[in-house]
Design a protein around this motif. Sequence first.
Motif, PDB file in Angstrom:
ATOM      1  N   MET A   1      73.986 -57.778 -19.491  1.00 54.54           N
ATOM      2  CA  MET A   1      73.890 -59.137 -18.963  1.00 54.54           C
ATOM      3  C   MET A   1      73.328 -59.099 -17.549  1.00 54.54           C
ATOM      4  SD  MET A   1      76.979 -61.746 -18.462  1.00 54.54           S
ATOM      5  CE  MET A   1      77.361 -60.925 -16.955  1.00 54.54           C
ATOM      6  N   THR A   3      73.111 -61.692 -15.026  1.00 55.50           N
ATOM      7  CA  THR A   3      73.497 -62.509 -13.875  1.00 55.50           C
ATOM      8  C   THR A   3      74.638 -61.928 -13.057  1.00 55.50           C
ATOM      9  OG1 THR A   3      74.450 -63.810 -15.601  1.00 55.50           O
ATOM     10  CG2 THR A   3      72.680 -64.810 -14.350  1.00 55.50           C
ATOM     11  N   ALA A   4      75.681 -61.477 -13.702  1.00 56.21           N
ATOM     12  CA  ALA A   4      76.801 -60.945 -12.940  1.00 56.21           C
ATOM     13  C   ALA A   4      77.153 -59.570 -13.474  1.00 56.21           C
ATOM     14  CB  ALA A   4      78.018 -61.865 -13.047  1.00 56.21           C
ATOM     15  N   ARG A   6      78.953 -56.618 -14.526  1.00 54.53           N
ATOM     16  CA  ARG A   6      80.379 -56.325 -14.615  1.00 54.53           C
ATOM     17  C   ARG A   6      80.589 -54.915 -14.099  1.00 54.53           C
ATOM     18  NH1 ARG A   6      80.870 -57.998 -20.548  1.00 54.53           N
ATOM     19  NH2 ARG A   6      79.279 -59.550 -20.184  1.00 54.53           N
ATOM     20  N   TYR A 231      78.685 -48.105  11.108  1.00 48.66           N
ATOM     21  CA  TYR A 231      79.221 -49.380  10.622  1.00 48.66           C
ATOM     22  C   TYR A 231      78.260 -50.509  10.970  1.00 48.66           C
ATOM     23  CZ  TYR A 231      82.551 -53.302  10.419  1.00 48.66           C
ATOM     24  OH  TYR A 231      83.171 -54.489  10.148  1.00 48.66           O
ATOM     25  N   GLY A 232      77.802 -50.511  12.232  1.00 45.86           N
ATOM     26  CA  GLY A 232      76.856 -51.549  12.649  1.00 45.86           C
ATOM     27  C   GLY A 232      75.554 -51.455  11.876  1.00 45.86           C
ATOM     28  N   ARG A 234      75.085 -50.272   8.815  1.00 46.37           N
ATOM     29  CA  ARG A 234      75.247 -50.774   7.441  1.00 46.37           C
ATOM     30  C   ARG A 234      75.404 -52.292   7.437  1.00 46.37           C
ATOM     31  NH1 ARG A 234      79.821 -49.191   4.930  1.00 46.37           N
ATOM     32  NH2 ARG A 234      80.774 -48.532   6.893  1.00 46.37           N
ATOM     33  N   THR A 235      76.090 -52.818   8.449  1.00 48.35           N
ATOM     34  CA  THR A 235      76.213 -54.274   8.529  1.00 48.35           C
ATOM     35  C   THR A 235      74.829 -54.905   8.599  1.00 48.35           C
ATOM     36  OG1 THR A 235      78.228 -53.979   9.804  1.00 48.35           O
ATOM     37  CG2 THR A 235      77.304 -56.182   9.754  1.00 48.35           C
ATOM     38  N   HIS A 238      73.094 -54.868   5.231  1.00 46.34           N
ATOM     39  CA  HIS A 238      73.580 -55.838   4.251  1.00 46.34           C
ATOM     40  C   HIS A 238      73.275 -57.258   4.677  1.00 46.34           C
ATOM     41  CE1 HIS A 238      75.647 -53.317   1.432  1.00 46.34           C
ATOM     42  NE2 HIS A 238      76.267 -52.679   2.386  1.00 46.34           N
ATOM     43  N   ASN A 239      73.387 -57.505   5.965  1.00 38.71           N
ATOM     44  CA  ASN A 239      73.395 -58.881   6.420  1.00 38.71           C
ATOM     45  C   ASN A 239      73.125 -58.947   7.925  1.00 38.71           C
ATOM     46  OD1 ASN A 239      74.005 -61.502   7.025  1.00 38.71           O
ATOM     47  ND2 ASN A 239      75.937 -61.546   5.924  1.00 38.71           N
ATOM     48  N   GLU A 241      72.465 -61.257   9.895  1.00 40.58           N
ATOM     49  CA  GLU A 241      73.135 -62.328  10.638  1.00 40.58           C
ATOM     50  C   GLU A 241      74.559 -61.944  11.009  1.00 40.58           C
ATOM     51  OE1 GLU A 241      72.991 -66.651  10.157  1.00 40.58           O
ATOM     52  OE2 GLU A 241      71.646 -66.187   8.491  1.00 40.58           O
ATOM     53  N   ALA A 242      75.247 -61.278  10.080  1.00 42.02           N
ATOM     54  CA  ALA A 242      76.603 -60.834  10.372  1.00 42.02           C
ATOM     55  C   ALA A 242      76.579 -59.771  11.456  1.00 42.02           C
ATOM     56  CB  ALA A 242      77.270 -60.301   9.118  1.00 42.02           C
ATOM     57  N   TYR A 245      76.178 -61.486  14.701  1.00 36.23           N
ATOM     58  CA  TYR A 245      77.465 -62.102  15.017  1.00 36.23           C
ATOM     59  C   TYR A 245      78.424 -61.061  15.588  1.00 36.23           C
ATOM     60  CZ  TYR A 245      82.248 -63.485  13.878  1.00 36.23           C
ATOM     61  OH  TYR A 245      83.585 -63.720  13.929  1.00 36.23           O
ATOM     62  N   GLY A 365      87.616 -50.435 -17.928  1.00 37.32           N
ATOM     63  CA  GLY A 365      87.577 -50.484 -16.454  1.00 37.32           C
ATOM     64  C   GLY A 365      88.548 -51.523 -15.970  1.00 37.32           C
TER      65      GLY A 365
ATOM     66  N   ILE B 311      75.228 -65.893  20.368  1.00 42.56           N
ATOM     67  CA  ILE B 311      74.273 -65.545  19.316  1.00 42.56           C
ATOM     68  C   ILE B 311      72.884 -66.064  19.659  1.00 42.56           C
ATOM     69  CG2 ILE B 311      73.702 -65.920  16.888  1.00 42.56           C
ATOM     70  CD1 ILE B 311      76.713 -65.898  16.323  1.00 42.56           C
ATOM     71  N   ARG B 351      77.605 -65.943   5.376  1.00 39.73           N
ATOM     72  CA  ARG B 351      76.400 -65.450   6.032  1.00 39.73           C
ATOM     73  C   ARG B 351      76.715 -64.709   7.316  1.00 39.73           C
ATOM     74  NH1 ARG B 351      72.605 -69.814   5.615  1.00 39.73           N
ATOM     75  NH2 ARG B 351      71.894 -69.336   7.702  1.00 39.73           N
ATOM     76  N   GLN B 352      77.725 -65.165   8.062  1.00 36.74           N
ATOM     77  CA  GLN B 352      77.965 -64.560   9.364  1.00 36.74           C
ATOM     78  C   GLN B 352      79.290 -63.830   9.475  1.00 36.74           C
ATOM     79  OE1 GLN B 352      77.519 -67.624  12.312  1.00 36.74           O
ATOM     80  NE2 GLN B 352      75.308 -67.381  12.273  1.00 36.74           N
ATOM     81  N   VAL B 355      80.695 -59.307   5.467  1.00 36.56           N
ATOM     82  CA  VAL B 355      79.664 -58.668   4.662  1.00 36.56           C
ATOM     83  C   VAL B 355      80.248 -58.529   3.262  1.00 36.56           C
ATOM     84  CG1 VAL B 355      78.233 -56.626   4.400  1.00 36.56           C
ATOM     85  CG2 VAL B 355      78.866 -57.427   6.679  1.00 36.56           C
ATOM     86  N   PHE B 358      81.168 -55.141   1.925  1.00 42.07           N
ATOM     87  CA  PHE B 358      82.106 -54.290   2.652  1.00 42.07           C
ATOM     88  C   PHE B 358      83.509 -54.460   2.080  1.00 42.07           C
ATOM     89  CE2 PHE B 358      80.206 -53.451   7.136  1.00 42.07           C
ATOM     90  CZ  PHE B 358      79.145 -52.789   6.557  1.00 42.07           C
ATOM     91  N   GLN B 369      84.558 -53.171  15.954  1.00 46.19           N
ATOM     92  CA  GLN B 369      84.556 -51.827  15.362  1.00 46.19           C
ATOM     93  C   GLN B 369      84.582 -50.704  16.388  1.00 46.19           C
ATOM     94  OE1 GLN B 369      82.098 -54.113  14.966  1.00 46.19           O
ATOM     95  NE2 GLN B 369      80.081 -53.203  15.126  1.00 46.19           N
TER      96      GLN B 369
END
Lengths: 365, 511
Positions: A1, A3-4, A6, A231-232, A234-235, A238-239, A241-242, A245, A365, B311, B351-352, B355, B358, B369
């Motif tokens: 599948m 979409t999601a 499993r 950590y920073g 990988r953040t 992934h994202n 914007e995060a 932040y 699982g 930001i 979004r902010q 993650v 994670f 961190q």
Amino acid sequence: MSTAPRPLPGWVEIGLMPLVNVALAFLLVGLIVELIGADPLQALKLLVLGAVGSSESIGYTLYYATNFIFTGLAVAVAFHAGLFNIGGEGQAYIGGLGCGLAVLALDRYLPGLLTIPLAILASAAFGAAWAAIPAWMQAWRGSHIVITTIMFNFVASALMVYMMVNVLIAPGSMTPQSRGFEASAAVPSMQAALQWFGIAVARSPLNLSLLLALLSSAGVWIFLWHTPWGYGLRTMGHNPEAALYAGTNLKRMTMLAMCLSGALAGGVAVNELLGVHHRLVLDFAAGYGFTGIAVALMGRGHPLGIVLAALLFGALQQGGAELAFEVPAITREMVVVIQGLVILFSGALVHLPRPWLQALFARKG
Amino acid sequence: MQELTSDAAIELRGIDKSFGSVQAVRGVSLRIERGSITGIVGENGAGKSTLMSILYGLYRADAGEIRVEGRPVEMTSPRDAIGRGIGMVHQHFMLVDSFTVLENLILGAEGGPLLAGGLAAARAELARLAQDYGLAVDPDARVSDLSVGEQQRVEILKVLFRGARILILDEPSAVLTPQETNRLLQILRVLRDRGVTVVLITHKLREILSVTDRVIVMRRGEVVAERATSKTSAEELAELMVGRKVRFSFDKAPARTGEPRLVARGLSLVDDRLVRVLDDISFEVRAGEIVGIAGVSGNGQSELLQVLAGIRRPTGGALEVCGRKVDAAHPADPAEMRELGVAHVPEDRLRQGLVPAFLASETSILGYQDREPFCHNYLLDGPAVGKYCAELMDRFDVRPRTPGLLSSSFSGGNQQKLILAREMARHPRLLLVGQPTRGVDIGAIEFIRRELIASRDAGCAVLVVSVELEEILSLADRILVMSGGRIVGEVAAADADERTLGLMMTGARAA
Ligand SMILES: Nc1ncnc2c1ncn2[C@@H]1O[C@H](COP(=O)(O)OP(=O)(O)OP(=O)(O)O)[C@@H](O)[C@H]1O
Ligand SMILES: [Mg+2]
């Protein structure tokens, strides 16, 4: 599948699925071998024996794997930061320039115990510098790193040819290569190293750079999952914007990730120049940078996975060479096809067996 | 169609679903009448989204039976669900921003190798849907130019376009302004009157009471009650959800204010498109008070929060944050702001604030961190981080209490609680909060508001941005009203009510 997805049990995801992928690739390879009139089982046997049949062939396999570990780690580190570094090839090559310059400048004055670490640092620093330029262009100027790193492979290649032909060529030599390094500046071969412990193995290009590669793997693992910078990084991957932040400076993090990536690619130069050629030569990085992408993909970006994938690709490289040598119908090009299929199945088609495995394992699982 | 006699649009029997050790849905049986609006309410993590995802074919139930319009069905993918006339509008829109409304509509249903034919047919169909359901949207507008409410209408249209007779909406109003929410509720009523079956998940009891015919209450994976909407009340529903009485308002002691922690003077921000999104903003927030910023969303509140959190850099004016001057020449990034004692709960948690890939424990230190006790000698201390996360989860009742679970595996409200916990636990001097209770259940709303007031009483300066007037009114000591990037008015909370605030928000716009 589609979409999601499993979730599958961890061991299936990380252990079984890559094996299934490789098995599928080999199935198709077998079919092709059959088609060109050779015996698939015989070919498989030759391939396996060629890769691990003797201490010499194991040495070759591990020697190739060393390069793949370095380039695989290089791709993975950048990838965790959300950056697709296709320039491992060029970074390894320029790393070699740094390595060569360091040794040529120092080997007649310093003992090997100083020259070798400095040459390793120079490989890493030059590799990092070569990655830093595209990184800078992306972070501050918005040029896409995929494009610039590809282009930098060509620039690196041209630069090396110029340097070798016009500057670094050994006086009186007809081939574009530097003078030989002093024996003190050689990374000991595995054969010599094992001899110290009274273990006798056959000669092969395998040298102690393998240990450096394994140490680098552990280092990358610690860095990515056990330091605040990892950590920073990988953040950001992934994202972004995060990451912003969280107070990560995205430009600086892009530089850090790419420089690390380039430095790791520089490890190829250590294995090839300090460990094998003992002089600066042309084209020693050929192909390793690109295969590193497949290694990183297959290893799921995890250092342990990358080491395992590098072993597989090393074995393919070595076993494939033997196979081409033994069976006339199977040419060198055919071996490239085999590698290509493994890359295809464990890279692009990596999720192909997922639905079947899900049908088998998802409920448990 | 066969079995037209059966009036159930959907029937679920004994549905179970577990994720690892977490049983998200247990033994749920329910019946949803054709042509009705059914509300589903319940605490964060009660299993509402999971249940609907099963119905929509995103997850497969471990046990149980699904009947759609009287016939048992096997749902293995959303494609099956769509084929049975079930459509779902997700909380996070799944639109292609650079496409027009029409292009988005036919995505996945292009109807042939050449677009032109499909587009023309779709245009006619769109006109018909707009006519029938009062869902007017310009078919040629680019999605990126639409407001959030309009984008949601496109999502609904997309579902109807695929022939859905059953429409599932998961917290549709969480991203809407009150005005847009009213439009949405109006649309849902029209849909019902045209025979569409609607399932609405929401935490806002006002919406449940105003639009639904029946309500289903879930708790810890089970259906614990079912009521006809006309025969229940907000108080009863709240009690059924949480299992105890919930207080909707509470007294707070008058604020005892101290020194100013945040002073903004003539703050302005011009964005990349040269639009002045913040214009000459001046205000202050003192220790020990809660200042609320009210306004229709999109009037500069988000940008203001981002500037205050470091930001984005202001293009004009100056800030003083806990005694430190910040302006275009002396910017402070989010890390420096945190160093000064500023904590920030962002408006957009996915979004902010976290993650998704994670672990919860990793999310619990985002932004911190490199601090003790998480990091010493340049190394992260995994066990310490896990322990800290477990503490936060205990204090803020985040469920399930599993620091090793992926952040994306938590329900929306529990993600929000984890972020709030992270930002509030380190005793900030200035706390910036955007939409503090977006997507959280009423029990948690009560808890979060109480915590914010406790922070205030402990001497923290708190700035709350919310589109919920009721929230601003119940929290703030002073209220600033924003419109068009400016502050257009200030009132003491004691003198304000929803009507006067609403007038200030819109009156200033007309001016
Ligand atoms: N993919 C997943 N993996 C593991 N656990 C999950 C997953 N999805 C949901 N859960 C768990 O299942 C439970 C029910 O989650 P669900 O999202 O259905 O709650 P909800 O009622 O929609 O809550 P909210 O109001 O906060 O959105 C929660 O405990 C959640 O942590
Ligand atoms: Mg939910």
